[in-house]
Design an enzyme around this catalytic site. Structure first.
Site, PDB file in Angstrom:
ATOM      1  N   LEU A 137       0.853  -1.191   0.000  1.00 46.90           N
ATOM      2  CA  LEU A 137       0.000   0.000   0.000  1.00 46.90           C
ATOM      3  C   LEU A 137       0.882   1.231   0.000  1.00 46.90           C
ATOM      4  CD1 LEU A 137      -2.695  -0.949   2.707  1.00 46.90           C
ATOM      5  CD2 LEU A 137      -2.901  -1.152   0.217  1.00 46.90           C
ATOM      6  N   ASP A 138       0.401   2.294  -0.649  1.00 46.93           N
ATOM      7  CA  ASP A 138       1.095   3.580  -0.564  1.00 46.93           C
ATOM      8  C   ASP A 138       1.242   3.973   0.906  1.00 46.93           C
ATOM      9  OD1 ASP A 138       1.050   3.705  -3.324  1.00 46.93           O
ATOM     10  OD2 ASP A 138      -0.734   4.979  -3.395  1.00 46.93           O
ATOM     11  N   LYS A 139       2.249   4.781   1.179  1.00 45.19           N
ATOM     12  CA  LYS A 139       2.533   5.189   2.564  1.00 45.19           C
ATOM     13  C   LYS A 139       1.290   5.738   3.266  1.00 45.19           C
ATOM     14  CE  LYS A 139       4.851   9.035   3.188  1.00 45.19           C
ATOM     15  NZ  LYS A 139       3.986   9.937   4.041  1.00 45.19           N
ATOM     16  N   THR A 141      -1.914   5.346   2.422  1.00 44.23           N
ATOM     17  CA  THR A 141      -3.099   4.493   2.356  1.00 44.23           C
ATOM     18  C   THR A 141      -3.076   3.532   3.541  1.00 44.23           C
ATOM     19  OG1 THR A 141      -3.186   4.617  -0.052  1.00 44.23           O
ATOM     20  CG2 THR A 141      -4.342   2.779   0.981  1.00 44.23           C
TER      21      THR A 141
END
Length: 298
Positions: A137-139, A141
């Protein structure tokens, strides 16, 4: 002392007689895995005796595979980080990642990653292995990150990823009121020129499919609550697709969202569903929204 991950099977009447090599192939152990076992300290046993892949198996034989010991990545250091582990068995664990935590270390944020926390957890609980993320996951998210505890489990889940049998659902808060209660976005996504981070809808991009369903509309903020399902897993896919139809995620200033009421993209990986490759049972993992998104909904 090096530790091994091991797995065993009892040969059934329907499977016998069979060559061990073919039996292991039916259990999805690849040629590359067998080479790794042979040359890097693993072993194959039948009825407690070490054997080669040329051994013939009969009904009732007990096959054991000892996979080579795994070394932790030298590029990652274990850190004592609090983890919200929401599922665990001998093959996998799932962590509810908070917003602001990178999945793996980066040049810009070398400390405080989920990977570093998992490595520390392994050390404290005597779990051999290194960090194998099934998904990232993106940082900023939040939500479910599934982690395999060993290479074999990771390879089986990677196959499920390719076959699109791992089902995930996300919750997002987006600007504006969606005209349709549900829909599908099929715009291809590629890298934005002159940017190593940003993506965009472009004709020569990779095929990308996002399904969305409007759950609620909050008139006080003029935002919609949306559930999303992905058929593809492109970088920033949800963020790019929602922005492309005029409804960027709130907090997502990279793609046109405002950070007035939340300071990160309001995106949460809420559920993950898959068939466990070792038990053949369905696993469903679900986690609550994080505090910053819950606060807006209240």
């Amino acid at each position: 002392m090096n530790k091994f991950f091991e797995i065993s099977w009892v040969v059934t009447e329907a499977e016998a007689p069979v060559l061990l090599r073919e039996f292991l192939k039916s259990k999805q152990i690849s040629k590359a895995a067998l080479t790794d076992i042979k040359f890097h300290g693993g072993a194959l046993f039948v009825n407690e005796k070490e054997v080669t892949v040329r051994t013939f198996l009969s009904k009732g034989d007990v096959v054991k595979v000892y996979f080579p010991p795994e070394k932790q990545s030298e590029s990652m250091e274990a850190e004592n980080t609090t983890l919200d582990i929401v599922y665990e068995d001998e093959h996998f664990l799932a962590v509810n990642k908070p917003p602001g935590m990178p999945t793996i270390p980066s040049l810009y944020q070398p400390k405080g990653s989920l990977a570093a926390g998992v490595l520390f957890y392994y050390q404290q609980n005597d779990i051999p292995g290194t960090f194998h993320a099934v998904n990232r996951l993106d940082k900023d998210t939040s939500g479910i990150v599934l982690v395999a505890k060993h290479r074999f489990a990771h390879s089986l889940m990677s196959k499920q990823q390719r076959e699109k049998t791992i089902k995930r659902e996300y919750i997002a808060l987006v600007h504006g009121k969606l005209e349709q209660d549900n829909g599908t976005i099929t715009s291809p996504i590629g890298r934005k020129p002159d940017s190593i981070i940003e993506r965009m809808v472009r004709e020569d991009g990779q095929p990308s499919i996002t399904h969305y369903e409007k759950l609620n509309y909050l008139s006080i903020y003029h935002i919609s609550v949306v559930r999303l399902k992905l058929e593809t897993g492109r970088t920033h896919q949800i963020r790019v697709h929602m922005a492309s139809i005029g409804h960027p995620l709130i907090g997502d200033d990279l793609y046109g969202g405002s950070r007035d009421i939340i300071k990160r993209q309001a995106l949460h990986s809420e559920t993950a569903r898959f068939v466990h490759p070792f038990s053949d049972k369905e696993v469903l993992i679900k986690v609550d929204l994080p505090y910053d998104m819950r606060k807006l909904l209240k």
